[in-house]
Scaffold this motif. Sequence first.
Motif, short mmCIF file in Angstrom:
data_model
loop_
_atom_site.label_atom_id
_atom_site.label_comp_id
_atom_site.label_asym_id
_atom_site.label_seq_id
_atom_site.Cartn_x
_atom_site.Cartn_y
_atom_site.Cartn_z
N ILE A 1 30.28 42.03 112.71
CA ILE A 1 29.71 41.32 111.57
C ILE A 1 28.43 42.01 111.10
CG2 ILE A 1 28.69 39.13 110.81
CD1 ILE A 1 31.71 39.05 111.14
N TYR A 2 27.65 42.55 112.04
CA TYR A 2 26.43 43.28 111.68
C TYR A 2 26.77 44.53 110.88
CZ TYR A 2 22.96 46.95 112.64
OH TYR A 2 22.11 48.01 112.53
N ARG A 3 27.82 45.25 111.29
CA ARG A 3 28.20 46.47 110.60
C ARG A 3 28.81 46.17 109.23
NH1 ARG A 3 29.31 51.23 113.16
NH2 ARG A 3 29.60 51.94 111.00
N TYR A 4 29.60 45.10 109.17
CA TYR A 4 30.29 44.75 107.92
C TYR A 4 29.97 43.30 107.60
CZ TYR A 4 32.90 48.83 109.58
OH TYR A 4 33.25 50.06 110.07
N CYS A 5 28.82 43.08 106.99
CA CYS A 5 28.33 41.71 106.79
C CYS A 5 29.30 40.87 105.96
CB CYS A 5 26.97 41.75 106.12
SG CYS A 5 25.69 42.59 107.08
N ILE A 6 29.93 41.47 104.97
CA ILE A 6 30.78 40.71 104.05
C ILE A 6 32.24 40.74 104.49
CG2 ILE A 6 31.58 40.54 101.65
CD1 ILE A 6 28.90 41.73 100.80
N THR A 7 32.71 41.89 104.90
CA THR A 7 34.15 42.06 105.17
C THR A 7 34.49 41.98 106.66
OG1 THR A 7 33.91 44.47 105.29
CG2 THR A 7 34.37 43.50 103.13
N GLY A 8 33.47 41.83 107.53
CA GLY A 8 33.74 41.85 108.97
C GLY A 8 34.73 40.80 109.41
N LEU A 9 34.58 39.59 108.89
CA LEU A 9 35.48 38.50 109.28
C LEU A 9 36.92 38.82 108.88
CD1 LEU A 9 35.89 35.66 110.44
CD2 LEU A 9 35.36 34.76 108.16
N PHE A 10 37.08 39.37 107.70
CA PHE A 10 38.44 39.67 107.21
C PHE A 10 39.07 40.83 108.00
CE2 PHE A 10 36.00 37.93 103.66
CZ PHE A 10 36.79 36.83 103.33
N LYS A 11 38.22 41.73 108.51
CA LYS A 11 38.74 42.82 109.33
C LYS A 11 39.28 42.30 110.66
CE LYS A 11 35.65 46.34 107.37
NZ LYS A 11 36.67 47.19 106.75
N MET A 12 38.64 41.26 111.18
CA MET A 12 39.07 40.71 112.47
C MET A 12 40.25 39.75 112.36
SD MET A 12 35.70 39.88 114.75
CE MET A 12 35.00 38.79 113.53
N MET A 13 40.40 39.13 111.22
CA MET A 13 41.39 38.04 111.10
C MET A 13 42.81 38.44 111.53
SD MET A 13 40.18 35.99 107.67
CE MET A 13 41.59 34.90 107.73
N PRO A 14 43.30 39.63 111.18
CA PRO A 14 44.66 39.98 111.65
C PRO A 14 44.77 40.10 113.16
CG PRO A 14 44.00 41.38 109.80
CD PRO A 14 42.78 40.64 110.24
N LYS A 15 43.63 40.26 113.85
CA LYS A 15 43.64 40.42 115.31
C LYS A 15 43.42 39.10 116.05
CE LYS A 15 43.67 44.92 114.55
NZ LYS A 15 44.85 45.76 114.81
N PHE A 16 43.13 38.03 115.31
CA PHE A 16 42.86 36.74 115.94
C PHE A 16 44.08 36.22 116.69
CE2 PHE A 16 39.28 35.32 112.88
CZ PHE A 16 38.38 36.06 113.60
N LEU A 17 43.83 35.48 117.76
CA LEU A 17 44.87 34.77 118.48
C LEU A 17 44.46 33.30 118.51
CD1 LEU A 17 47.53 35.03 120.07
CD2 LEU A 17 46.16 35.28 122.15
N CYS A 18 44.84 32.57 117.47
CA CYS A 18 44.37 31.20 117.30
C CYS A 18 44.88 30.31 118.43
CB CYS A 18 44.82 30.65 115.95
SG CYS A 18 44.03 31.49 114.56
N CYS A 19 44.04 29.33 118.76
CA CYS A 19 44.36 28.37 119.83
C CYS A 19 44.69 29.08 121.13
CB CYS A 19 45.52 27.46 119.43
SG CYS A 19 45.20 26.52 117.92
N ALA A 20 43.96 30.18 121.39
CA ALA A 20 44.23 30.96 122.61
C ALA A 20 43.93 30.17 123.86
CB ALA A 20 43.38 32.24 122.59
N CYS A 21 43.12 29.11 123.73
CA CYS A 21 42.81 28.29 124.91
C CYS A 21 44.06 27.61 125.47
CB CYS A 21 41.77 27.23 124.55
SG CYS A 21 40.22 27.91 123.93
#
Length: 715
Positions: free
Chosen positions: A300-320
């Motif tokens: 997020i520090y490196r990509y303040c605006i687009t950082g979240l969108f860069k990570m979204m394809p890698k998310f594993l929702c409800c991983a708990c």
Amino acid sequence: MPSMQMFGRRWLAGTDDLVFPGLLELLMRGIWLTLMSCVLCRYYQWTFNCVTGGLLVRIYLIGIVVMHSIIILIVMVLVNRSAQGAIYDTKARRFVPHILVTKIILLLPEIGLNILGTIWTYTDCIQCDHEHFTNTVVEIGVLFNWVMLGGLIFLLAMVLDPVGSLKIQEGANSNVDTDTLLHRKVTRIWVRRFRWFFCWLIRDEHSHEAFSQAAGLMSSMFRNTDIVPSDFIAGFVLLRVKQKRESREQRRLALLAEQRYNCTSIVSECFTGKPNWMCLKKARHYLQLSVAIYGWPFLIYRYCITGLFKMMPKFLCCACFRAKPTVVKEDNCCLCNFAAIRYMSKLHSKDILFASFVNHIFELPFFVTADHETSSIVIAIRGSLSMRDIFTDLTAVVEKLDAYGVPPDSYAHKGMLCSAKYIKSELENHNVLEKAFTNFPEYNLVITGHSLGAGTSVLLAFYMRPLYPNLKVYAFATPAGLLSREAARIAEDFTLSVGVGDDMVMHMTIDNVEDLRTNMIQVLQSCRLPKYRVFLNGFGYALFGVPSRDLESTWRHRNPSEMRNSPLLSTHSPVLSMITQNDGFSADIISNNQQLVPTTSSYPYEQPITMSPTYNEIVVRRYSKIRLYTPGHILHITKKKKSKEQKKADKKSGTDSNEYNYEMRWATPEDFKELRVMPRMLLDHLPENVLKTLDNVLSEQRTEIGFDLAQLTMI
């Protein structure tokens, strides 16, 4: 400078610290006086028509105008007196404490008037005709006054030195045991401060030890040194001017030319004769993994605006609540840190064998991956990113290194050593490496990290070598105070340390900080400018650089007797047995031996000074008696501005438009024995800048090779 004495105690402020606060107060009180004068002129006649309390309203209005007028005059005198003399010329500011006491006494009638204004404005005790402008100004003014009074009280509390009693300090002057007790008291105060400011940190035996070690470090560094907080800022500015002058003198005498002969901008030439595993391209690859472990905050520090969108394809929702392909500890429910690692490292989730994001004191996040590109199992350890990591860094006492194959008298940085032991136990408890090498028996083990992670990587390697003798360590921006000299030499067999430019952490040792403190006190003594001018100049230096005229005009020349009798250090203090140095000599510590090393600069005195044997002694070390060094083969990369001829040649060839090129050299641990104040000392340490530097070096190399091949083809 030195600290101000008032009400029978010393305070954490100097008599020259009141210029800018005074100017700010003058501005605020001037605005308030103008408004209240308008209110007095408009509303005074109306006060005779008040049902009740007209006399009190007149007393308030006249009293406020008179009180602000008096205080403004006092503050003007206070600012004028505080701006007199150089930092060390306390005699020119001898009236400042008395003026300040007068101003503090005037707080009492000011509080009384403000209470009266509060009763008029916010109660029904005083009934007067309503006038919109008057009521608005008084309401805002009463609130503003309460805020300002609260701010002044808070400021007094902040500059209160808990052990500033002159009686205590006089007792310490006459009794060494009292000085020891004073040190313990200061240490306890620092521990309480840490516990209060960082109450959110997990309280366990590690945090208690880290707080105690950090408190002891702070107490030892500056006990009996009469320095106030603002002196540090002024000292850093002056050190920058001093060091630029010294560099100019060295360039003038062509002493730096010999060092440049050992530098090269050709990677292949730099690595000639080195083992095959020492490769800049490999180092850049492992640095990418070291950066990836910083997780989602860094992305997020490196990509303040687009950082979240860069990570979204890698998310594993409800991983708990879902099965995970990898053992992941202490990540959030969407595995944001794990997603950031995957994005920045370009690794598949199945290749990441283990990831731990547990972050406590002495416990660092790390991950283990099977790197098929280099056929290695890689352990990447995170550097400092939280206050817990900072306290791990500050636990800088030496601890015995009990690893296999090192001399019995080897020592290491305690905080990083504890972190290395923690990671080793985590790997053993989860059988991470056994499982990895079962699946990939032909792979080698590589440990990598940046900053705190780099130091921990080297120490972890010492513990892992008995089982994995062929392991290698790629360390980036490695802290200087890591290993004793012989252990650092042994680390050359398996460690490549890469540093960039003026990286502060690569010069950060306890000894270097002590030397920096000594030099800071010296430049504060020798400065001819008042402190407010130093601050203004420092702001200009940050924007436009240090002009040549300031290299000479900043300093004054004083007699040896003035320097020996300096109150900047208490005469009984064991901090230094020498606060000044012979002209043409500077204090330096070579390994563990103490000697005088000649320098080229006559700064800051005109005439040679003959010191007594007492003053010819070198710094007495307080906190650490053992010097620690940077481990391994150290590749130091510096950025050099291109000459006009090089720029013209680049334009003709059309190969490079960059204003800088990069030089490399193999440094020794002794090259990092001075902590210098440089513009990029923080920026050169950041992992993205280290990565960018390696990319630029490799890109520049490819361009040069491509250009040479083109020339050969034409021939």
